[in-house]
Write a protein that holds these residues in place. Structure first.
Motif, short mmCIF file in Angstrom:
data_model
loop_
_atom_site.label_atom_id
_atom_site.label_comp_id
_atom_site.label_asym_id
_atom_site.label_seq_id
_atom_site.Cartn_x
_atom_site.Cartn_y
_atom_site.Cartn_z
N LEU A 109 -11.54 12.44 26.00
CA LEU A 109 -11.19 11.62 24.84
C LEU A 109 -11.11 10.15 25.21
CD1 LEU A 109 -8.50 13.98 23.27
CD2 LEU A 109 -10.63 13.25 22.15
N THR A 116 -17.12 3.74 23.00
CA THR A 116 -17.34 3.14 21.67
C THR A 116 -17.47 1.62 21.78
OG1 THR A 116 -14.98 2.85 21.11
CG2 THR A 116 -16.02 4.96 20.49
N SER A 143 -11.97 11.77 13.69
CA SER A 143 -13.15 11.38 14.46
C SER A 143 -12.78 10.34 15.52
CB SER A 143 -14.22 10.81 13.53
OG SER A 143 -13.82 9.52 13.07
N LEU A 144 -13.77 10.08 16.34
CA LEU A 144 -13.63 9.03 17.35
C LEU A 144 -13.38 7.68 16.67
CD1 LEU A 144 -13.66 8.92 20.40
CD2 LEU A 144 -16.14 8.71 20.32
N LEU A 162 -22.49 6.68 23.99
CA LEU A 162 -22.31 7.65 22.90
C LEU A 162 -23.67 8.11 22.39
CD1 LEU A 162 -19.44 6.18 20.69
CD2 LEU A 162 -19.30 7.98 22.43
N LEU A 183 -9.78 7.16 16.30
CA LEU A 183 -9.15 6.69 17.53
C LEU A 183 -9.39 5.20 17.74
CD1 LEU A 183 -9.82 9.56 20.12
CD2 LEU A 183 -7.82 9.19 18.66
N LEU A 201 -12.90 14.99 16.91
CA LEU A 201 -12.06 15.34 18.06
C LEU A 201 -12.32 16.78 18.46
CD1 LEU A 201 -8.66 13.56 17.30
CD2 LEU A 201 -10.77 12.65 18.32
N PRO A 220 -19.37 6.73 16.27
CA PRO A 220 -18.01 7.27 16.43
C PRO A 220 -17.51 8.08 15.24
CG PRO A 220 -18.10 5.01 17.21
CD PRO A 220 -19.44 5.31 16.57
N ILE A 254 -15.18 17.08 20.89
CA ILE A 254 -14.81 16.75 22.27
C ILE A 254 -13.99 17.87 22.89
CG2 ILE A 254 -13.49 15.11 23.69
CD1 ILE A 254 -14.40 12.94 21.61
N ALA A 287 -14.70 8.83 25.98
CA ALA A 287 -15.47 8.65 24.75
C ALA A 287 -14.98 7.42 23.98
CB ALA A 287 -15.38 9.90 23.88
N LEU A 288 -13.67 7.22 23.95
CA LEU A 288 -13.13 6.05 23.27
C LEU A 288 -13.63 4.77 23.92
CD1 LEU A 288 -11.31 4.78 21.12
CD2 LEU A 288 -9.38 5.08 22.70
#
Length: 164
Positions: free
Chosen positions: A12, A19, A135-136, A68, A139, A77, A72, A80, A15-16
């Motif tokens: 997580l 972005t 979703s991302l 990515l 975040l 989530l 995003p 992931i 991936a954040l």
């Protein structure tokens, strides 16, 4: 609901961070591991799982790294979590109601699913639906609101220095 592996947290966060990588650029697994204070080999295992699930792309070569695979807002989530921990249900009914002194001699007595199993699987479906609904991009919005400006600047500087 169930205990998620530590890899979910690493995935997580990674991936954040991805972005914030500009289009056409990547970050290496080593850079992501350094940023998060984890071993590169540990993180690479999880990055490979994210890539296999189509959440991120692995760009090969000496200038390669990760980015990515989708916008995003198109990465949930749940995408992931399932990439790292799999899609198997957390609860497994072993039909223990059929054992012991109260067991029925006639298997036809059990004409419906175990009601405990039914409730546990319904709870898991609700948990998965909640992760699917986030979703991302959510975040990213949380980070914009909740991460202090100094930390944002430090991470942005790290990404600018490390991107390829």
């Amino acid at each position: 609901m169930r205990k998620m592996s530590d890899g979910v947290e690493a995935a997580l966060h990674s991936a954040l961070v991805l972005t914030a990588v500009p289009d056409g650029k990547v970050l290496t697994g080593r850079s992501l591991a350094t940023l998060h204070g984890v071993s590169e080999s540990y993180l690479l295992k999880h990055l490979r799982a994210l890539a296999a699930a189509g959440v991120i792309e692995a760009v090969p070569g000496p200038r390669g790294g990760y980015r990515l695979a989708r916008e995003p807002g198109q990465i949930t989530l749940l995408d992931i979590v399932e990439a790292i921990d799999g899609t198997e249900p957390a609860f497994h009914c072993r039909e223990i109601r059929r054992r012991g002194p109260g067991k029925a001699r006639d298997p036809c007595v059990y004409t419906s699913d175990c009601f405990i199993k039914t409730r546990m699987l319904a709870a898991e479906q609700a948990w998965r639906a909640a992760l699917r609904a986030q979703s991302l991009a959510d975040l990213v919005a949380d980070g914009e609101r909740l991460i202090d400006p100094g930390n944002k600047a430090a991470v942005a500087g790290f990404i600018a220095d490390e991107q390829r």
